[in-house]
Design a protein around this motif. Structure first.
Motif, PDB file in Angstrom:
ATOM      1  N   THR A   1     -34.678 -44.247  45.404  1.00  0.00           N
ATOM      2  CA  THR A   1     -33.840 -42.838  45.946  1.00  0.00           C
ATOM      3  C   THR A   1     -34.063 -41.838  44.648  1.00  0.00           C
ATOM      4  O   THR A   1     -34.355 -40.730  44.923  1.00  0.00           O
ATOM      5  CB  THR A   1     -32.430 -43.029  46.182  1.00  0.00           C
ATOM      6  N   PHE A   2     -33.752 -42.380  43.656  1.00  0.00           N
ATOM      7  CA  PHE A   2     -33.783 -41.499  42.543  1.00  0.00           C
ATOM      8  C   PHE A   2     -35.205 -40.892  42.209  1.00  0.00           C
ATOM      9  O   PHE A   2     -35.480 -39.702  41.762  1.00  0.00           O
ATOM     10  CB  PHE A   2     -33.307 -42.172  41.025  1.00  0.00           C
ATOM     11  N   LYS A   3     -36.196 -41.864  42.071  1.00  0.00           N
ATOM     12  CA  LYS A   3     -37.847 -41.584  41.937  1.00  0.00           C
ATOM     13  C   LYS A   3     -38.081 -40.612  42.999  1.00  0.00           C
ATOM     14  O   LYS A   3     -38.810 -39.418  42.742  1.00  0.00           O
ATOM     15  CB  LYS A   3     -38.454 -42.744  41.819  1.00  0.00           C
ATOM     16  N   MET A   4     -37.903 -40.833  44.304  1.00  0.00           N
ATOM     17  CA  MET A   4     -38.313 -40.261  45.489  1.00  0.00           C
ATOM     18  C   MET A   4     -37.797 -38.728  45.385  1.00  0.00           C
ATOM     19  O   MET A   4     -38.184 -37.882  45.764  1.00  0.00           O
ATOM     20  CB  MET A   4     -38.080 -40.656  46.571  1.00  0.00           C
ATOM     21  N   ALA A   5     -36.594 -38.526  44.943  1.00  0.00           N
ATOM     22  CA  ALA A   5     -35.857 -37.347  45.092  1.00  0.00           C
ATOM     23  C   ALA A   5     -36.548 -36.386  44.148  1.00  0.00           C
ATOM     24  O   ALA A   5     -36.764 -35.300  44.300  1.00  0.00           O
ATOM     25  CB  ALA A   5     -34.248 -37.430  44.613  1.00  0.00           C
ATOM     26  N   GLU A   6     -37.033 -37.075  42.814  1.00  0.00           N
ATOM     27  CA  GLU A   6     -37.844 -36.203  41.956  1.00  0.00           C
ATOM     28  C   GLU A   6     -39.108 -35.840  42.487  1.00  0.00           C
ATOM     29  O   GLU A   6     -39.743 -34.562  42.338  1.00  0.00           O
ATOM     30  CB  GLU A   6     -38.011 -36.975  40.732  1.00  0.00           C
ATOM     31  N   GLU A   7     -39.675 -36.521  43.296  1.00  0.00           N
ATOM     32  CA  GLU A   7     -41.192 -36.473  43.904  1.00  0.00           C
ATOM     33  C   GLU A   7     -41.181 -35.185  44.909  1.00  0.00           C
ATOM     34  O   GLU A   7     -41.973 -34.692  44.897  1.00  0.00           O
ATOM     35  CB  GLU A   7     -41.535 -37.724  44.316  1.00  0.00           C
ATOM     36  N   LEU A   8     -40.094 -35.474  45.810  1.00  0.00           N
ATOM     37  CA  LEU A   8     -39.980 -34.537  46.939  1.00  0.00           C
ATOM     38  C   LEU A   8     -39.281 -33.429  46.847  1.00  0.00           C
ATOM     39  O   LEU A   8     -39.207 -32.488  47.822  1.00  0.00           O
ATOM     40  CB  LEU A   8     -39.518 -35.288  48.073  1.00  0.00           C
ATOM     41  N   LYS A   9     -38.480 -33.112  45.659  1.00  0.00           N
ATOM     42  CA  LYS A   9     -37.803 -31.961  45.472  1.00  0.00           C
ATOM     43  C   LYS A   9     -38.522 -30.591  45.560  1.00  0.00           C
ATOM     44  O   LYS A   9     -38.334 -29.765  46.250  1.00  0.00           O
ATOM     45  CB  LYS A   9     -37.153 -31.938  43.996  1.00  0.00           C
ATOM     46  N   GLN A  10     -39.865 -30.760  45.068  1.00  0.00           N
ATOM     47  CA  GLN A  10     -40.682 -29.494  44.983  1.00  0.00           C
ATOM     48  C   GLN A  10     -41.212 -29.098  46.544  1.00  0.00           C
ATOM     49  O   GLN A  10     -41.584 -28.061  46.702  1.00  0.00           O
ATOM     50  CB  GLN A  10     -41.879 -29.553  44.201  1.00  0.00           C
ATOM     51  N   LYS A  11     -40.982 -30.195  47.496  1.00  0.00           N
ATOM     52  CA  LYS A  11     -41.330 -29.908  48.917  1.00  0.00           C
ATOM     53  C   LYS A  11     -40.231 -29.621  49.609  1.00  0.00           C
ATOM     54  O   LYS A  11     -40.398 -29.487  51.046  1.00  0.00           O
ATOM     55  CB  LYS A  11     -42.123 -31.441  49.257  1.00  0.00           C
TER      56      LYS A  11
END
Length: 312
Positions: free
Chosen positions: A187-197
């Motif tokens: 959840t934490f890692k994915m939030a970082e990855e997808l925030k810009q999208k």
């Protein structure tokens, strides 16, 4: 909420079914992602009749199977132009199971269902979520992760494919906790990855909730009695369905991402308590904190790399 589309895994029973009803009552197009389609058809019809919402779709999905995830994603893309909400509700925990069970892809079944499957499905659906003006992903976590307050508790990263099935006893409850902690880390890692999208990713900690008859019947006989006793003291599934809905639709959480929330819809923080018996007791009683283990950067990256490697 006209033209809003939500996918809910495991929507044919328990919290998933209650959530499907909640979203359907608000006019959403609900896509029930379920492993057993034949059994789920009756639930689909029940939801349509109860909510007077004809836009209740049903697609087959075995979240533990890579092939099934790819087929589900392709079917979803054929039917819908976008996706607004993705709720990873389905989970696997077979109380009393003492044998290592592997998915058709050779992955321990708890890890395949609770961690790896959600990772791959999200990856497959990012292009659809990007087309929403308010895309949100929700991971169903569990109070089981609170066992990681114990500094000796570790995730068995080296045993997610049953590598030590002949040397280490299988403990269903521990594997469930390990895989849900891994999901929180994602959840934490994915939030970082997808925030810009423009896609938010959060998790919710689920307390003891009344189990459905379908879920209880999956337990081995001795555990069924314990489950029925627990049900007497547990909250109704509808309360958690309301929480799912609020986190995924409210203005309050529109710009919130990379967080774990409790069942009271409060954002939780990593534990700030120090060592000591008194502090340990306070930590266990405090429902606003979660184990610091969840923010171990090395382990977060290990989970991420393992998911990427296994799903290539």
């Amino acid at each position: 909420m006209v033209n809003k589309i939500v996918v809910i895994t495991g929507a044919n029973s328990g919290i998933g079914k209650a959530a499907a009803i909640r979203f359907a009552n608000e006019g959403f197009t609900v896509v029930m992602a379920c492993r057993n389609v034949e059994r789920s058809k009756m639930v689909q019809q029940e939801i349509m009749e109860a909510t007077k919402n004809p836009h209740i779709d049903l697609l087959q999905l075995d979240i533990s199977s890579f092939q099934s995830i790819h087929q589900f994603s392709a079917a979803l893309k054929d039917r819908y132009p976008k996706l607004d909400i993705l709720i990873h509700n389905a989970a696997y925990l077979n109380h009393g199971e003492s044998n290592y069970l592997l998915s058709q892809d050779g992955v321990e079944l708890s890890f395949a269902t609770n961690t790896l499957g959600p990772f791959l499905l999200t990856r497959q659906l990012v292009s659809m979520l990007e087309k929403s003006d308010d895309a949100r992903i929700l991971h169903a976590c569990t109070t089981n992760i609170r066992h990681f307050f114990d500094p000796k508790r570790k995730i068995e990263f080296d045993n997610f494919q049953g590598e030590f099935k002949n040397e280490r006893p299988f403990k269903a409850y521990k594997f469930y906790g390990d895989t849900k902690m891994a999901l929180l880390m994602l959840t934490f890692k994915m939030a970082e990855e997808l925030k810009q999208k423009g896609i938010s990713v959060n998790a919710v900690q689920i307390p003891a909730i009344k189990l459905s008859k379908e879920t209880i019947n999956k337990f081995k006989s001795g555990w069924r009695v314990a489950a029925r006793v627990q049900n007497v003291f547990s909250a109704p599934r509808e309360t958690m369905a309301d929480t799912y809905f609020h986190i995924c639709t409210s203005e309050e959480f529109k710009n919130v991402t990379g967080k774990l929330l409790n069942d009271k819809r409060k954002i939780m923080e990593p534990s700030h308590y120090s060592a000591g018996i008194t502090q340990d007791i306070k930590q266990l009683m405090d429902q606003t904190v979660y184990p610091k283990y969840a923010h171990n950067k090395e382990n977060i990256q290990k989970v991420w790399d393992m998911c990427e490697s296994l799903t290539k």
